[in-house]
Scaffold this motif. Structure first.
Motif, PDB file in Angstrom:
ATOM      1  N   UNK A 147       5.971  -3.711 -18.049  1.00 28.90           N
ATOM      2  CA  UNK A 147       7.089  -2.796 -17.830  1.00 28.90           C
ATOM      3  C   UNK A 147       8.237  -3.464 -17.073  1.00 28.90           C
ATOM      4  N   UNK A 148       7.901  -4.263 -16.040  1.00 29.43           N
ATOM      5  CA  UNK A 148       8.909  -4.871 -15.179  1.00 29.43           C
ATOM      6  C   UNK A 148       8.903  -6.388 -15.320  1.00 29.43           C
ATOM      7  N   UNK A 149      10.020  -6.995 -14.899  1.00 29.49           N
ATOM      8  CA  UNK A 149      10.173  -8.445 -14.954  1.00 29.49           C
ATOM      9  C   UNK A 149       9.089  -9.104 -14.093  1.00 29.49           C
ATOM     10  N   UNK A 150       8.139  -9.810 -14.679  1.00 31.94           N
ATOM     11  CA  UNK A 150       7.036 -10.376 -13.897  1.00 31.94           C
ATOM     12  C   UNK A 150       7.473 -11.471 -12.934  1.00 31.94           C
ATOM     13  N   UNK A 151       8.670 -12.014 -13.150  1.00 31.83           N
ATOM     14  CA  UNK A 151       9.171 -13.058 -12.258  1.00 31.83           C
ATOM     15  C   UNK A 151       9.768 -12.497 -10.973  1.00 31.83           C
ATOM     16  N   UNK A 152       9.902 -11.172 -10.912  1.00 23.86           N
ATOM     17  CA  UNK A 152      10.468 -10.532  -9.718  1.00 23.86           C
ATOM     18  C   UNK A 152       9.592  -9.371  -9.254  1.00 23.86           C
ATOM     19  N   UNK A 153       8.306  -9.471  -9.518  1.00 23.09           N
ATOM     20  CA  UNK A 153       7.387  -8.356  -9.251  1.00 23.09           C
ATOM     21  C   UNK A 153       6.200  -8.817  -8.417  1.00 23.09           C
ATOM     22  N   UNK A 154       5.875  -8.039  -7.411  1.00 17.52           N
ATOM     23  CA  UNK A 154       4.704  -8.263  -6.553  1.00 17.52           C
ATOM     24  C   UNK A 154       3.900  -6.970  -6.563  1.00 17.52           C
ATOM     25  N   UNK A 155       2.671  -7.004  -7.029  1.00 19.50           N
ATOM     26  CA  UNK A 155       1.809  -5.822  -7.062  1.00 19.50           C
ATOM     27  C   UNK A 155       0.690  -6.005  -6.045  1.00 19.50           C
ATOM     28  N   UNK A 156       0.707  -5.193  -5.018  1.00 23.97           N
ATOM     29  CA  UNK A 156      -0.335  -5.233  -4.001  1.00 23.97           C
ATOM     30  C   UNK A 156      -1.158  -3.963  -4.025  1.00 23.97           C
ATOM     31  N   UNK A 157      -2.395  -4.069  -3.608  1.00 25.95           N
ATOM     32  CA  UNK A 157      -3.267  -2.902  -3.451  1.00 25.95           C
ATOM     33  C   UNK A 157      -3.888  -2.973  -2.052  1.00 25.95           C
ATOM     34  N   UNK A 158      -4.924  -2.168  -1.820  1.00 22.73           N
ATOM     35  CA  UNK A 158      -5.595  -2.160  -0.519  1.00 22.73           C
ATOM     36  C   UNK A 158      -4.577  -2.016   0.609  1.00 22.73           C
ATOM     37  N   UNK A 159      -3.742  -0.979   0.495  1.00 17.49           N
ATOM     38  CA  UNK A 159      -2.675  -0.748   1.465  1.00 17.49           C
ATOM     39  C   UNK A 159      -2.676   0.711   1.902  1.00 17.49           C
ATOM     40  N   UNK A 160      -2.535   0.931   3.183  1.00 19.51           N
ATOM     41  CA  UNK A 160      -2.249   2.239   3.788  1.00 19.51           C
ATOM     42  C   UNK A 160      -3.398   3.238   3.807  1.00 19.51           C
ATOM     43  N   UNK A 161      -4.271   3.228   2.828  1.00 20.20           N
ATOM     44  CA  UNK A 161      -5.360   4.211   2.778  1.00 20.20           C
ATOM     45  C   UNK A 161      -6.487   3.660   1.908  1.00 20.20           C
ATOM     46  N   UNK A 162      -7.612   4.402   1.871  1.00 25.59           N
ATOM     47  CA  UNK A 162      -8.825   3.893   1.214  1.00 25.59           C
ATOM     48  C   UNK A 162      -9.536   5.009   0.440  1.00 25.59           C
ATOM     49  N   UNK A 163      -8.810   5.689  -0.475  1.00 28.04           N
ATOM     50  CA  UNK A 163      -9.396   6.834  -1.175  1.00 28.04           C
ATOM     51  C   UNK A 163     -10.138   6.471  -2.466  1.00 28.04           C
ATOM     52  N   UNK A 164     -11.077   5.547  -2.378  1.00 33.17           N
ATOM     53  CA  UNK A 164     -11.944   5.253  -3.504  1.00 33.17           C
ATOM     54  C   UNK A 164     -11.328   4.355  -4.557  1.00 33.17           C
ATOM     55  N   UNK A 165     -12.035   4.252  -5.687  1.00 33.61           N
ATOM     56  CA  UNK A 165     -11.577   3.441  -6.815  1.00 33.61           C
ATOM     57  C   UNK A 165     -10.558   4.215  -7.647  1.00 33.61           C
ATOM     58  N   UNK A 166      -9.516   3.486  -8.074  1.00 37.49           N
ATOM     59  CA  UNK A 166      -8.449   4.077  -8.887  1.00 37.49           C
ATOM     60  C   UNK A 166      -8.540   3.444 -10.276  1.00 37.49           C
ATOM     61  N   UNK A 167      -9.202   4.106 -11.230  1.00 39.83           N
ATOM     62  CA  UNK A 167      -9.439   3.483 -12.535  1.00 39.83           C
ATOM     63  C   UNK A 167      -8.292   3.689 -13.506  1.00 39.83           C
TER      64      UNK A 167
END
Length: 421
Positions: A353-373
């Motif tokens: 969807x977005x330009x991969x050369x200008x994109x950072x996708x992080x997880x494990x941030x702010x909360x811990x409400x289980x697996x997000x499938x």
């Protein structure tokens, strides 16, 4: 040369008393053994409206924990909540925090153990506030730049040919004279090189990577956060030697990237924080829970605890309030921070969807409400598709389209200028 005010700080968060570790439900004894010290770190970016990154070596934090930390920092410094992000490394050999994955052990935690968990949670909360304020007080002019590399030790743990994200985004911080002050990298891999038999405190590969980077670049501080790693494990595993090897592999890639061809970042980020409600699948009836409660299994324990809560007058929630955060560095870079255990399908979809050369996708941030499938993994089922729900204390797994709901919200807070052409 674009100068941006940056402050850095770190603090030791290793307990000096016995404590139960998170990550593996079968490991239920407290420990005092320490293989590596655990640290929390902070990076403050900008002057008038600073953005504050907090990182900690831990398995997971509750949303209320993050809100308390952010509120205390905000009260002392004026930094708004949406400009503070807390990322945890998801190491499975760090102390439990109160309320995080509350049914992990499928048995009640002894009061003496819980007292140590509560004590540690309070202490770490105070230390995160301290390190965040310290970074804000140490700001001085510097230069930020962004580049990407690759690391290869993550493997899909559901299928050998399944998707995995090997991209290593990296932000470098140099002082005004060009000396390296810090690096911040993100890699999408579980910190599970160590197994349930390893009852000692350790940062796993992410902790060893930080140590190796700082050894390679004396005086520089390293930050390692985790991407969409819910269905990715390190390979090979398990054991300390492999954890060290993976950390050194990542540090080697960092050393290759440092001072190479990087894109300058022209200013501090605009920060947005949004919340959406992720509905749970149809909740069991009281009779269905009563039937499940007869099982001598994690499913049975989960059902018994929910029946107990209902008998005490607690209502059963129909959804989870889920945080989504973005840092937008002009047209240079957009960072997306997602809460908890997000599968790699999310990153694959966002890069389309977005330009991969200008994109950072992080997880494990702010909360811990289980697996997000993703819908695919939801339909496949298994641990990431819903079976892990009982360990997080959620009343049921999420509905099938949670990925679509999250992606829809992301599109409202990421500027259209980052879309792929």
């Amino acid at each position: 040369m674009h100068l941006i005010s940056v402050g850095l700080a770190e603090i030791d968060i290793t307990p000096d008393y016995p404590i139960r570790l998170s990550g593996y439900g079968v490991r239920r004894e407290e420990t005092t053994q320490v293989e590596t010290r655990l640290r929390a770190k902070a990076m403050a970016i900008g002057e008038e409206k600073a953005a504050l990154l907090l990182t900690m070596e831990n398995c997971g934090v509750t949303g209320t924990f993050t809100e308390r930390v952010a509120a205390k920092i905000g009260e002392a410094s004026g930094v708004a909540r949406e400009r503070i992000v807390l990322c945890y490394s998801h190491t499975h050999t760090a102390p439990c925090l109160t309320g995080a994955a509350p049914m992990l052990f499928s048995s009640d935690i002894p009061p003496a153990h819980q007292a140590h968990i509560d004590q540690y949670t309070s202490e770490v909360e105070d230390k995160l506030v301290e390190v965040g304020l310290s970074a804000l007080s140490k700001r001085k002019p510097g230069q930020l730049s962004f580049t990407q590399g690759h690391v290869g030790f993550a493997v899909n743990r559901r299928s050998q040919i399944g998707p995995v994200d090997h991209v290593l985004p990296m932000v470098q911080v140099h002082d005004s004279a060009g000396k390296l002050r810090a690096v911040w990298v993100s890699y999408a891999c579980h910190c599970t090189t160590l197994g349930s038999e390893d009852n000692f405190i350790c940062g796993d590969w992410a902790g060893y990577a930080q140590e190796a980077i700082e050894k390679e670049f004396p005086g520089a501080l390293s930050f390692v956060t985790i991407g969409s790693a819910a269905n990715a494990n390190p390979y090979p595993r398990a054991g300390l030697a492999y954890a060290m090897q993976h950390g050194e592999d990542l540090a080697y890639e960092v050393s290759r990237l440092v001072d190479g061809d990087a894109q300058p970042i022209s200013g501090p980020p605009d920060c947005l924080l949004s919340h959406i409600n992720l509905p749970f699948e149809t909740l069991p009836t009281r009779d269905e829970w009563a039937t499940l409660a007869r099982n001598n299994s994690p499913i049975g324990y989960h059902a018994r605890k929910w029946l107990e809560r209902m008998e005490n007058g607690q209502s059963v929630p129909e959804y989870e309030r889920y945080p989504i955060q973005t840092w937008i560095f002009d047209d240079d870079l957009v960072m997306v921070f997602l809460a908890s255990e997000v599968v790699s399908d999310f990153t694959c979809r966002l890069r389309r969807l977005y330009d991969p050369n200008r994109l950072w996708v992080g997880a494990y941030a702010n909360a811990f409400p289980g697996y997000i499938p993703s819908p695919r993994i939801w339909r496949e089922g298994g641990y990431e598709g819903g079976d892990a729900t009982v360990y997080f204390g959620m009343p049921n797994r999420y509905v099938e389209d949670v990925e679509d709901r999250i992606l829809k919200e992301i599109q409202t807070i990421v500027p259209a200028g980052f879309l792929r052409e």
